[in-house]
Design a protein around this motif. Sequence first.
Motif, short mmCIF file in Angstrom:
data_model
loop_
_atom_site.label_atom_id
_atom_site.label_comp_id
_atom_site.label_asym_id
_atom_site.label_seq_id
_atom_site.Cartn_x
_atom_site.Cartn_y
_atom_site.Cartn_z
N LEU A 19 38.21 31.98 29.43
CA LEU A 19 38.50 33.40 29.25
C LEU A 19 39.80 33.78 29.97
CD1 LEU A 19 36.18 36.42 29.27
CD2 LEU A 19 38.03 36.38 30.93
N LEU A 20 39.98 33.30 31.18
CA LEU A 20 41.18 33.61 31.94
C LEU A 20 42.43 33.07 31.25
CD1 LEU A 20 39.62 32.91 35.42
CD2 LEU A 20 40.70 35.08 34.80
N LEU A 21 42.33 31.86 30.70
CA LEU A 21 43.46 31.28 29.98
C LEU A 21 43.75 32.03 28.69
CD1 LEU A 21 45.58 29.05 29.76
CD2 LEU A 21 43.85 27.62 28.64
N ARG A 22 42.70 32.37 27.95
CA ARG A 22 42.89 33.11 26.70
C ARG A 22 43.54 34.46 26.96
NH1 ARG A 22 39.93 31.78 22.01
NH2 ARG A 22 39.53 29.54 22.02
N ALA A 23 43.13 35.12 28.03
CA ALA A 23 43.72 36.42 28.37
C ALA A 23 45.22 36.27 28.60
CB ALA A 23 43.04 37.00 29.61
N LYS A 24 45.61 35.22 29.31
CA LYS A 24 47.02 34.97 29.57
C LYS A 24 47.77 34.66 28.28
CE LYS A 24 48.95 34.74 32.99
NZ LYS A 24 49.81 35.73 33.70
N GLU A 25 47.15 33.92 27.39
CA GLU A 25 47.78 33.59 26.11
C GLU A 25 47.96 34.84 25.24
OE1 GLU A 25 46.15 28.97 25.73
OE2 GLU A 25 45.14 30.60 24.66
N MET A 26 46.97 35.74 25.30
CA MET A 26 47.05 36.97 24.50
C MET A 26 48.13 37.92 25.01
SD MET A 26 42.98 37.77 24.08
CE MET A 26 41.87 36.65 23.23
N GLN A 27 48.25 38.02 26.33
CA GLN A 27 49.23 38.93 26.95
C GLN A 27 49.90 38.18 28.12
OE1 GLN A 27 50.13 41.84 25.86
NE2 GLN A 27 48.49 42.38 24.42
N PRO A 28 50.89 37.35 27.84
CA PRO A 28 51.49 36.50 28.88
C PRO A 28 52.06 37.25 30.07
CG PRO A 28 52.18 35.79 26.68
CD PRO A 28 51.47 37.10 26.50
N LYS A 29 52.46 38.51 29.88
CA LYS A 29 53.08 39.25 30.98
C LYS A 29 52.06 39.93 31.90
CE LYS A 29 57.42 40.18 28.55
NZ LYS A 29 58.35 41.23 28.06
N ILE A 30 50.79 39.93 31.50
CA ILE A 30 49.75 40.58 32.32
C ILE A 30 49.18 39.56 33.31
CG2 ILE A 30 47.46 41.65 32.30
CD1 ILE A 30 48.16 42.91 29.63
N PRO A 31 49.27 39.83 34.62
CA PRO A 31 48.73 38.90 35.61
C PRO A 31 47.21 38.76 35.48
CG PRO A 31 50.17 40.52 36.65
CD PRO A 31 49.92 40.99 35.25
N THR A 32 46.72 37.55 35.70
CA THR A 32 45.28 37.30 35.72
C THR A 32 44.85 37.01 37.16
OG1 THR A 32 45.72 35.00 35.13
CG2 THR A 32 45.09 36.51 33.35
N LYS A 33 43.58 37.27 37.40
CA LYS A 33 43.07 37.24 38.79
C LYS A 33 41.63 36.76 38.77
CE LYS A 33 41.98 40.83 42.25
NZ LYS A 33 42.15 42.26 42.52
N SER A 34 41.22 36.07 39.84
CA SER A 34 39.83 35.64 39.94
C SER A 34 39.42 35.58 41.40
CB SER A 34 39.64 34.27 39.28
OG SER A 34 38.26 34.00 39.09
N SER A 35 38.11 35.64 41.63
CA SER A 35 37.58 35.70 42.98
C SER A 35 36.55 34.61 43.22
CB SER A 35 36.94 37.08 43.22
OG SER A 35 36.46 37.18 44.55
N LEU A 36 36.56 34.08 44.44
CA LEU A 36 35.62 33.05 44.86
C LEU A 36 34.90 33.52 46.11
CD1 LEU A 36 34.68 30.03 44.47
CD2 LEU A 36 36.53 29.41 46.03
N MET A 37 33.57 33.45 46.12
CA MET A 37 32.82 33.80 47.34
C MET A 37 32.30 32.52 47.97
SD MET A 37 29.48 35.56 45.58
CE MET A 37 28.70 34.77 44.15
N LEU A 38 32.34 32.48 49.29
CA LEU A 38 31.98 31.28 50.04
C LEU A 38 30.72 31.51 50.86
CD1 LEU A 38 35.51 30.23 51.40
CD2 LEU A 38 34.43 29.68 49.20
N GLY A 39 30.05 30.41 51.18
CA GLY A 39 28.85 30.49 52.00
C GLY A 39 27.59 30.18 51.24
N LEU A 40 27.73 29.63 50.02
CA LEU A 40 26.57 29.32 49.18
C LEU A 40 26.22 27.84 49.18
CD1 LEU A 40 27.48 31.73 46.28
CD2 LEU A 40 25.35 31.83 47.59
N GLY A 41 26.97 27.05 49.95
CA GLY A 41 26.70 25.62 50.03
C GLY A 41 27.80 24.75 49.45
N GLU A 42 28.95 25.35 49.15
CA GLU A 42 30.08 24.59 48.61
C GLU A 42 30.74 23.74 49.70
OE1 GLU A 42 31.00 27.83 50.79
OE2 GLU A 42 30.08 28.12 48.81
N THR A 43 31.46 22.72 49.30
CA THR A 43 32.22 21.90 50.24
C THR A 43 33.69 22.31 50.20
OG1 THR A 43 32.77 20.17 48.63
CG2 THR A 43 30.66 19.96 49.79
N HIS A 44 34.43 21.87 51.21
CA HIS A 44 35.87 22.16 51.26
C HIS A 44 36.57 21.59 50.03
CE1 HIS A 44 39.72 23.10 53.09
NE2 HIS A 44 40.11 21.87 52.93
#
Length: 314
Positions: free
Chosen positions: A195-220
């Motif tokens: 979805l993030l890639l498609r959004a960029k392809e549809m409107q290349p000049k619009i910045p895309t953004k995403s968020s990651l939350m930590l503390g659920l058991g992920e590794t470095h």
Amino acid sequence: MSCRPEQGKKAEHIRKPDWLKIKLNTNENYTDLKKMMRENNLNTVCEEARCPNIHECWGERRTATFMILGAICTRACRFCAVKTGLPNELDLAEPERVADSVALMNLKHAVVTAVARDDQKDGGSAVFAETVRAIRRKNPFTTVEVLPSDMGGDYENLKRLMDAKPDILNHNIETVRRLTPRVRARAKYDRSLELLLRAKEMQPKIPTKSSLMLGLGETHEEILETMDDLRAHKVDIMTIGQYLQPTAKHLKVQKYYSPQEFGELRTIAMSKGFSHCEAGPLVRSSYHADEQVNAAAKERQRQGDEQLETTLQS
């Protein structure tokens, strides 16, 4: 930085560290915004998701994240405090009310998110797009950031939203690939990336953004892999924050990351090519969003200047 719990051991409750203590600010700005939201029958993710920054954003920065399409989500993600169930009918007057509130608040930057509406064929994208257009009509100098669900992977719905030309398209990956099935109801790691890639392809000049939350058991290593996946899908802006358990029914916190660890991760993210990264224990996807859009705008201006200079030289 690995924090995966030992196999076979039940996760124990971890005491919340001092750096997560929040200073409450219920000044006039805070009470005015709360009153305005109720009078206009509007929902905010600030309240529904129990955001730890609500007193800073409402009380000091006078910013808010509007949550449209109702207050009941069709999904039951194990990290989220938003109510789950059968949503109400769509409120077609909602876009105008949001736009009026943006004007009353005199916002320079407005964030609009929504509950997942899997009950709707268009995923609620028509109301979402109309909200962006209504804000534009009544607040021509306000920048608009949108934070939709994955809309079931229907890219016609995404196109409907992108055609409204928000200033930032934000869609949260939330957690690392391995933990996605446990953490995010109905969502898929690769579908979010697509979805993030498609959004960029549809409107290349619009910045895309995403968020990651930590503390659920992920590794470095998994955190770094997620950064690489986001960059490979042309994501411009990243936010990284601490997961906080909203109720006893939700997933337990496996680890509290220190401010120093978040600082290190921000440095790594920037070295990987993100144009902006917010990272800290209380950072959420719309935290200091006004600063992020300014950074993105400066980057767009820089690229435009370079392109103009190249054109003049050729």
